[in-house]
Design a protein around this motif. Sequence first.
Motif, PDB file in Angstrom:
ATOM      1  N   GLN A   1       0.838  -1.207   0.000  1.00  0.00           N
ATOM      2  CA  GLN A   1       0.000   0.000   0.000  1.00  0.00           C
ATOM      3  C   GLN A   1       0.869   1.253   0.000  1.00  0.00           C
ATOM      4  N   THR A   2       1.955   1.221   0.764  1.00  0.00           N
ATOM      5  CA  THR A   2       2.868   2.359   0.828  1.00  0.00           C
ATOM      6  C   THR A   2       3.484   2.625  -0.543  1.00  0.00           C
ATOM      7  N   LYS A   3       3.878   1.571  -1.243  1.00  0.00           N
ATOM      8  CA  LYS A   3       4.448   1.734  -2.586  1.00  0.00           C
ATOM      9  C   LYS A   3       3.429   2.367  -3.530  1.00  0.00           C
ATOM     10  N   GLU A   4       2.177   1.959  -3.423  1.00  0.00           N
ATOM     11  CA  GLU A   4       1.121   2.551  -4.252  1.00  0.00           C
ATOM     12  C   GLU A   4       0.969   4.040  -3.962  1.00  0.00           C
ATOM     13  N   LEU A   5       1.026   4.406  -2.686  1.00  0.00           N
ATOM     14  CA  LEU A   5       0.909   5.816  -2.303  1.00  0.00           C
ATOM     15  C   LEU A   5       2.061   6.635  -2.884  1.00  0.00           C
ATOM     16  N   ILE A   6       3.275   6.133  -2.743  1.00  0.00           N
ATOM     17  CA  ILE A   6       4.451   6.856  -3.235  1.00  0.00           C
ATOM     18  C   ILE A   6       4.377   7.035  -4.748  1.00  0.00           C
TER      19      ILE A   6
END
Length: 90
Positions: free
Chosen positions: A64-69
Amino acid sequence: MYRILVLITLSDSGIETIISTPELPKKEMEYVNKWKSENLLESFYISLTKKDAVLIFQNVDEPQTKELIEKLPYFPYMSKIEYHSLNKQF
């Protein structure tokens, strides 16, 4: 408590583009402020050179963090991104 530490380095040409495009930093900060208000972003640091940033996410996993970035306006100008999964001790 589970956290994701993200270390970002911008490319030299990316910094030049960001500096010459004043709406980019405004758009970038809209994401940062939104994540803070949604309790996803615990901490946000920018180096004095403005080339590096450290973000500490909470309440999300690494995918999820990678998607946000990847949604960030600065994403195309990032030369290096590191993700570290952490357990906060205190």
